[in-house]
Every structure is written in C-alpha cells, then in structure tokens.
Motif scaffolding. Structure first.
Motif, PDB file in Angstrom:
ATOM      1  N   LEU A 207       0.866  -1.184   0.000  1.00 61.13           N
ATOM      2  CA  LEU A 207       0.000   0.000   0.000  1.00 61.13           C
ATOM      3  C   LEU A 207       0.902   1.233   0.000  1.00 61.13           C
ATOM      4  N   LYS A 208       1.394   1.549  -1.172  1.00 58.33           N
ATOM      5  CA  LYS A 208       2.311   2.695  -1.317  1.00 58.33           C
ATOM      6  C   LYS A 208       1.553   3.998  -1.120  1.00 58.33           C
ATOM      7  N   ARG A 209       2.078   4.833  -0.232  1.00 58.98           N
ATOM      8  CA  ARG A 209       1.465   6.131   0.037  1.00 58.98           C
ATOM      9  C   ARG A 209       1.283   6.903  -1.267  1.00 58.98           C
ATOM     10  N   GLY A 210       0.061   7.403  -1.465  1.00 57.25           N
ATOM     11  CA  GLY A 210      -0.266   8.170  -2.660  1.00 57.25           C
ATOM     12  C   GLY A 210      -0.841   7.337  -3.799  1.00 57.25           C
ATOM     13  N   SER A 211      -0.794   6.010  -3.687  1.00 56.69           N
ATOM     14  CA  SER A 211      -1.312   5.148  -4.756  1.00 56.69           C
ATOM     15  C   SER A 211      -2.831   5.028  -4.659  1.00 56.69           C
ATOM     16  N   GLU A 212      -3.449   4.520  -5.718  1.00 57.48           N
ATOM     17  CA  GLU A 212      -4.897   4.309  -5.733  1.00 57.48           C
ATOM     18  C   GLU A 212      -5.305   3.264  -4.685  1.00 57.48           C
ATOM     19  N   SER A 213      -4.522   2.212  -4.520  1.00 58.85           N
ATOM     20  CA  SER A 213      -4.860   1.197  -3.525  1.00 58.85           C
ATOM     21  C   SER A 213      -4.733   1.736  -2.098  1.00 58.85           C
ATOM     22  N   TRP A 214      -3.884   2.711  -1.878  1.00 56.00           N
ATOM     23  CA  TRP A 214      -3.677   3.327  -0.561  1.00 56.00           C
ATOM     24  C   TRP A 214      -4.809   4.295  -0.205  1.00 56.00           C
ATOM     25  N   ALA A 215      -5.470   4.853  -1.210  1.00 54.82           N
ATOM     26  CA  ALA A 215      -6.516   5.862  -0.982  1.00 54.82           C
ATOM     27  C   ALA A 215      -7.726   5.256  -0.279  1.00 54.82           C
ATOM     28  N   TYR A 216      -8.396   6.108   0.513  1.00 57.84           N
ATOM     29  CA  TYR A 216      -9.657   5.702   1.137  1.00 57.84           C
ATOM     30  C   TYR A 216     -10.704   5.467   0.053  1.00 57.84           C
ATOM     31  N   VAL A 217     -11.648   4.566   0.333  1.00 53.39           N
ATOM     32  CA  VAL A 217     -12.712   4.285  -0.632  1.00 53.39           C
ATOM     33  C   VAL A 217     -13.498   5.569  -0.894  1.00 53.39           C
ATOM     34  N   PRO A 218     -13.978   5.762  -2.120  1.00 52.54           N
ATOM     35  CA  PRO A 218     -14.668   7.015  -2.456  1.00 52.54           C
ATOM     36  C   PRO A 218     -15.993   7.207  -1.714  1.00 52.54           C
ATOM     37  N   GLU A 219     -16.592   6.129  -1.200  1.00 51.21           N
ATOM     38  CA  GLU A 219     -17.860   6.249  -0.491  1.00 51.21           C
ATOM     39  C   GLU A 219     -17.728   6.988   0.844  1.00 51.21           C
ATOM     40  N   LEU A 220     -16.530   7.003   1.406  1.00 52.19           N
ATOM     41  CA  LEU A 220     -16.295   7.656   2.692  1.00 52.19           C
ATOM     42  C   LEU A 220     -15.440   8.902   2.475  1.00 52.19           C
ATOM     43  N   VAL A 221     -15.930  10.031   2.955  1.00 50.11           N
ATOM     44  CA  VAL A 221     -15.232  11.295   2.734  1.00 50.11           C
ATOM     45  C   VAL A 221     -14.847  11.917   4.076  1.00 50.11           C
ATOM     46  N   ARG A 222     -13.564  12.080   4.265  1.00 45.07           N
ATOM     47  CA  ARG A 222     -13.042  12.700   5.479  1.00 45.07           C
ATOM     48  C   ARG A 222     -13.109  14.216   5.356  1.00 45.07           C
ATOM     49  N   ARG A 223     -13.548  14.853   6.419  1.00 43.64           N
ATOM     50  CA  ARG A 223     -13.528  16.310   6.478  1.00 43.64           C
ATOM     51  C   ARG A 223     -12.126  16.769   6.864  1.00 43.64           C
ATOM     52  N   ASP A 224     -11.742  17.946   6.375  1.00 46.76           N
ATOM     53  CA  ASP A 224     -10.419  18.485   6.700  1.00 46.76           C
ATOM     54  C   ASP A 224     -10.218  18.635   8.207  1.00 46.76           C
ATOM     55  N   SER A 225     -11.284  18.855   8.946  1.00 44.64           N
ATOM     56  CA  SER A 225     -11.179  19.035  10.402  1.00 44.64           C
ATOM     57  C   SER A 225     -11.005  17.716  11.160  1.00 44.64           C
ATOM     58  N   GLU A 226     -11.147  16.593  10.469  1.00 41.74           N
ATOM     59  CA  GLU A 226     -11.034  15.288  11.108  1.00 41.74           C
ATOM     60  C   GLU A 226      -9.616  14.748  10.952  1.00 41.74           C
ATOM     61  N   PRO A 227      -8.974  14.401  12.060  1.00 42.67           N
ATOM     62  CA  PRO A 227      -7.577  13.946  12.003  1.00 42.67           C
ATOM     63  C   PRO A 227      -7.402  12.684  11.167  1.00 42.67           C
ATOM     64  N   LEU A 228      -6.255  12.613  10.512  1.00 42.36           N
ATOM     65  CA  LEU A 228      -5.850  11.438   9.750  1.00 42.36           C
ATOM     66  C   LEU A 228      -4.544  10.928  10.340  1.00 42.36           C
ATOM     67  N   VAL A 229      -4.560   9.700  10.811  1.00 43.40           N
ATOM     68  CA  VAL A 229      -3.393   9.066  11.414  1.00 43.40           C
ATOM     69  C   VAL A 229      -2.782   8.124  10.384  1.00 43.40           C
ATOM     70  N   HIS A 230      -1.513   8.335  10.084  1.00 45.40           N
ATOM     71  CA  HIS A 230      -0.795   7.439   9.169  1.00 45.40           C
ATOM     72  C   HIS A 230      -0.077   6.381  10.006  1.00 45.40           C
ATOM     73  N   LYS A 231      -0.220   5.118   9.589  1.00 42.80           N
ATOM     74  CA  LYS A 231       0.421   4.041  10.344  1.00 42.80           C
ATOM     75  C   LYS A 231       1.114   3.047   9.418  1.00 42.80           C
ATOM     76  N   ASN A 232       2.058   2.317  10.010  1.00 45.70           N
ATOM     77  CA  ASN A 232       2.795   1.284   9.293  1.00 45.70           C
ATOM     78  C   ASN A 232       2.706  -0.078   9.971  1.00 45.70           C
ATOM     79  N   TYR A 233       1.980  -0.146  11.086  1.00 45.77           N
ATOM     80  CA  TYR A 233       1.832  -1.381  11.849  1.00 45.77           C
ATOM     81  C   TYR A 233       0.351  -1.667  12.047  1.00 45.77           C
ATOM     82  N   GLY A 234       0.018  -2.887  12.447  1.00 50.82           N
ATOM     83  CA  GLY A 234      -1.374  -3.256  12.653  1.00 50.82           C
ATOM     84  C   GLY A 234      -2.070  -2.416  13.706  1.00 50.82           C
TER      85      GLY A 234
END
Length: 188
Positions: A59-86
C-alpha cells in the motif's frame, strides 16, 4: 469507566477502509454503508471521527490502492493518522490526538478484522481505553487458501470474543451499528 482519568469523551475510529484493503472483502458494501452511517451520527453528535490509513510495501502512500474508498469522505477538520503497523497506536500520534480530545472510549470500525482491527482493539484496551467494536462495521479479505477461517467466521469469532473481553476498570463490547451510543455511560 476507562482507567484514563479525566477522559469522558468517545471517538469513532475508521481504520484502513482503503481501496487496496477492502477490495473484495466480505460484505464490503454493507460494511462501508454502516461506517458511513456511524460517521454521520458521530458528526451530528459532535463526536470526534479519527481516520487511520495504513501504508506498507503493498500500500504505497499516494497510490490508488492506498486511498480511502470514495464512499467515505473525510472532512479536513477530522484527524488522519498514518500508520505502518497493525496497531493504530504503534508509532503514531493517535494517543496524542485522543488525549487532546479527552477521549477515554473508542468505537472501532474498519478493516482488516484479523489484523489491524484486532491489533487496535487490544492496543487501545491495554492502554486503558474502553473499546467498543461495531460488529457489522468491520471486514476482512478471504485468507482461507492460506489456512485461515473464511471471512464470515473470522468476523463472527472476533465479535464473539470481544463481546466478553474484560479487565479491571475497562470495558469492551460488541454492538451493531443501530446499537451504537456515543455516550460514555453506555457500553453500546
């Protein structure tokens, strides 16, 4: 009831609902619809929605497979946590985000049940959080060709054992989407 003092709030975690993670997963569309329902409810009740996004060699950062599904839309005010572990807590800023919001209870949704969902459930619980799993809002892919149970059994088993998970001063539980309450005095 959390063991974290002065943390009366609840947060909704949306874990790894990424194209490459849920493509072909068990009950994909209904799980995503349930997560979307929970996001709307959390937003309406002013409950923090925290998004978690995994990256690794597959899941390479920035790739289509890495992107969130289009059905769910994050608001800019909602935090996004990037992780590399389970575990969504491991080597991330999740704990700081939760502390800043006085969160002592987590409502968990997302993928994959047998990896990142289970790791985050246990990771939050051992860190002192009350942790509620939404039983119809998590999914996994079919790993039965590698010896795992079928996805429906993985999900059912996780829902079952998390329903009865306990420790001093903390609560766990499994509820369905329609049973979710974001008030901390309710285990659902």
């Amino acid at each position: 009831m959390t063991t974290l003092p002065d943390r009366p709030n609840t947060a909704l975690l949306v874990i790894d609902v990424q194209n490459g993670v849920v493509n072909g997963s068990h009950n994909r569309d209904s799980v995503i619809a349930n997560i979307d329902t929970l996001i709307a409810k959390a937003r309406a009740e002013d409950v923090p929605v925290i998004w978690v996004q995994h990256s690794d060699d597959n899941l390479k950062r920035g790739s289509e497979s890495w992107a969130y599904v289009p059905e769910l839309v994050r608001r800019d005010s909602e935090p996004l946590v990037h992780k590399n572990y389970g575990d969504s807590f491991e080597d991330t800023e999740l704990e700081v985000l939760l502390a800043d919001r006085a969160v002592g209870r987590l409502v968990v949704t997302g993928a994959q049940t047998d990896e990142c969902i289970r790791a985050t459930l246990h990771g939050g619980f051992v860190r002192g959080y009350d942790v509620t799993l939404v039983g119809d809002a998590h999914t996994t892919e079919d790993l039965s060709p590698y010896g795992a149970p079928t996805p429906d059994k993985v999900i059912a088993h996780t829902n079952l054992y998390w329903q009865y998970h306990r420790a001093p001063g903390r609560r766990a539980g499994t509820v369905s989407t329609d049973q979710v309450s974001f008030t901390t005095d309710d285990a659902g």
